[in-house]
Design a protein around this motif. Structure first.
Motif, short mmCIF file in Angstrom:
data_model
loop_
_atom_site.label_atom_id
_atom_site.label_comp_id
_atom_site.label_asym_id
_atom_site.label_seq_id
_atom_site.Cartn_x
_atom_site.Cartn_y
_atom_site.Cartn_z
N HIS A 176 5.53 -4.35 -11.73
CA HIS A 176 4.89 -3.40 -10.80
C HIS A 176 5.76 -3.21 -9.56
CE1 HIS A 176 1.21 -2.77 -12.91
NE2 HIS A 176 0.78 -4.01 -12.78
N PHE A 177 6.28 -4.31 -9.02
CA PHE A 177 7.13 -4.24 -7.84
C PHE A 177 8.40 -3.44 -8.16
CE2 PHE A 177 5.62 -8.22 -5.26
CZ PHE A 177 4.33 -7.72 -5.24
N ALA A 178 8.98 -3.65 -9.34
CA ALA A 178 10.19 -2.90 -9.72
C ALA A 178 9.87 -1.43 -9.90
CB ALA A 178 10.79 -3.49 -11.00
N ASP A 179 8.75 -1.11 -10.55
CA ASP A 179 8.35 0.29 -10.72
C ASP A 179 8.18 0.99 -9.38
OD1 ASP A 179 8.38 -0.03 -13.49
OD2 ASP A 179 6.19 -0.29 -13.64
N ALA A 180 7.74 0.23 -8.37
CA ALA A 180 7.50 0.78 -7.04
C ALA A 180 8.77 0.79 -6.17
CB ALA A 180 6.40 -0.01 -6.33
N ARG A 189 15.26 -4.04 -11.63
CA ARG A 189 15.42 -4.74 -12.90
C ARG A 189 16.89 -4.77 -13.27
NH1 ARG A 189 11.50 -1.32 -14.08
NH2 ARG A 189 9.43 -2.17 -14.37
N VAL A 190 17.35 -5.93 -13.73
CA VAL A 190 18.72 -6.06 -14.23
C VAL A 190 18.60 -6.70 -15.61
CG1 VAL A 190 21.00 -7.06 -13.88
CG2 VAL A 190 19.61 -6.40 -11.90
N THR A 227 16.33 -8.73 -5.73
CA THR A 227 15.67 -8.39 -4.47
C THR A 227 16.48 -7.42 -3.63
OG1 THR A 227 16.60 -10.33 -3.36
CG2 THR A 227 14.44 -10.61 -4.40
N ASN A 228 17.74 -7.21 -4.00
CA ASN A 228 18.60 -6.24 -3.31
C ASN A 228 18.40 -4.90 -4.00
OD1 ASN A 228 20.64 -4.66 -2.27
ND2 ASN A 228 22.30 -6.04 -2.83
N THR A 229 17.68 -4.00 -3.38
CA THR A 229 17.34 -2.72 -4.01
C THR A 229 18.38 -1.62 -3.77
OG1 THR A 229 15.95 -2.10 -2.14
CG2 THR A 229 14.87 -3.20 -4.01
N SER A 230 19.45 -1.93 -3.03
CA SER A 230 20.50 -0.93 -2.82
C SER A 230 21.29 -0.76 -4.12
CB SER A 230 21.42 -1.35 -1.68
OG SER A 230 22.18 -2.49 -2.07
N GLU A 231 22.02 0.35 -4.20
CA GLU A 231 22.85 0.60 -5.39
C GLU A 231 24.00 -0.41 -5.40
OE1 GLU A 231 22.60 2.73 -8.02
OE2 GLU A 231 20.60 3.17 -7.24
N HIS A 232 24.05 -1.23 -6.44
CA HIS A 232 25.12 -2.21 -6.59
C HIS A 232 25.13 -2.69 -8.04
CE1 HIS A 232 21.61 -4.78 -6.09
NE2 HIS A 232 22.32 -5.76 -6.63
N HIS A 233 26.20 -3.40 -8.39
CA HIS A 233 26.37 -3.89 -9.75
C HIS A 233 26.44 -5.42 -9.74
CE1 HIS A 233 26.85 0.25 -10.90
NE2 HIS A 233 27.80 0.40 -10.01
N HIS A 234 26.57 -6.01 -10.93
CA HIS A 234 26.43 -7.45 -11.05
C HIS A 234 27.51 -8.11 -11.91
CE1 HIS A 234 22.37 -6.06 -9.97
NE2 HIS A 234 22.31 -7.22 -9.35
N PHE A 235 27.75 -9.39 -11.59
CA PHE A 235 28.50 -10.29 -12.45
C PHE A 235 27.48 -11.11 -13.24
CE2 PHE A 235 31.88 -10.21 -9.03
CZ PHE A 235 32.88 -9.66 -9.83
N ARG A 265 0.83 -1.22 0.00
CA ARG A 265 0.00 0.00 0.00
C ARG A 265 0.86 1.26 0.00
NH1 ARG A 265 -2.55 -2.66 3.82
NH2 ARG A 265 -4.45 -3.71 3.23
N ALA A 266 1.95 1.23 0.77
CA ALA A 266 2.83 2.40 0.87
C ALA A 266 3.47 2.76 -0.48
CB ALA A 266 3.92 2.16 1.92
N THR A 267 3.56 1.78 -1.38
CA THR A 267 4.14 2.04 -2.70
C THR A 267 3.06 2.25 -3.75
OG1 THR A 267 4.30 -0.31 -3.25
CG2 THR A 267 6.21 0.71 -2.17
N GLY A 268 1.79 2.26 -3.31
CA GLY A 268 0.70 2.48 -4.26
C GLY A 268 0.20 1.23 -4.94
N ILE A 269 0.59 0.06 -4.45
CA ILE A 269 0.14 -1.20 -5.04
C ILE A 269 -0.95 -1.79 -4.17
CG2 ILE A 269 0.82 -3.56 -5.64
CD1 ILE A 269 3.63 -2.48 -6.20
N ARG A 270 -2.07 -2.14 -4.79
CA ARG A 270 -3.17 -2.76 -4.05
C ARG A 270 -2.77 -4.18 -3.65
NH1 ARG A 270 -8.02 -5.41 -5.62
NH2 ARG A 270 -7.40 -5.17 -7.78
#
Length: 137
Positions: free
Chosen positions: A67-71, A76-77, A87-95, A15-20
């Motif tokens: 929807h979850f990514a937009d919120a 998205r990678v 699922t890790n929403t902090s700023e980071h990069h990937h292998f 709800r806090a992110t606007g998703i029902r």
């Protein structure tokens, strides 16, 4: 914490992110939370949901993850024509392992990107995603 308490918290977070918070979305949120930090490929996550008794179409899984990514609940990678949801929403990069198709967080200090160009007129840079492609030597 009791399951109903966690479900209530998941509903409040949505709800806090606007998703029902529908039953399906709460179910997806629960499976994501229980799985810990990882990278979700929609097709395999669809099978995981089905194995957990959550029956929904692959299109619904894609839509829900987007929807979850937009919120801001997932990141998205994209690598080539594939997209994972981190699922890790902090700023980071990937292998990215080009042989296995596995993607994982770069631990610790992150690569530095310097010398970014000025964005086009009227645009602002939101972030930079670095994907380091690897292969077993």
């Amino acid at each position: 914490m009791a399951v109903s308490d966690q479900s209530r918290l998941d509903g409040e977070r949505l709800r806090a992110t606007g998703i029902r918070p529908t039953g399906q979305r709460l179910g997806v949120m629960r499976i994501i939370r229980e799985g810990g930090r990882r990278h979700l490929a929609p097709e395999s996550f669809h099978r995981e949901l089905a194995d957990a008794g959550l029956k929904m179409s692959l299109a619904t899984v894609y839509n829900t993850l987007n929807h979850f990514a937009d919120a801001g609940l997932l990141r998205r990678v994209g690598v080539g024509d594939r997209t994972w949801f981190c699922t890790n929403t902090s700023e980071h990069h990937h292998f990215f392992d080009e042989v296995s198709g596995r993607i994982e967080d770069i631990p610790g200090d992150q690569p530095m990107v310097v010398g970014l160009p000025q964005p086009p007129s009227g645009m602002t840079i939101l972030g930079v995603d670095v994907v380091v492609r690897v292969r077993r030597a």
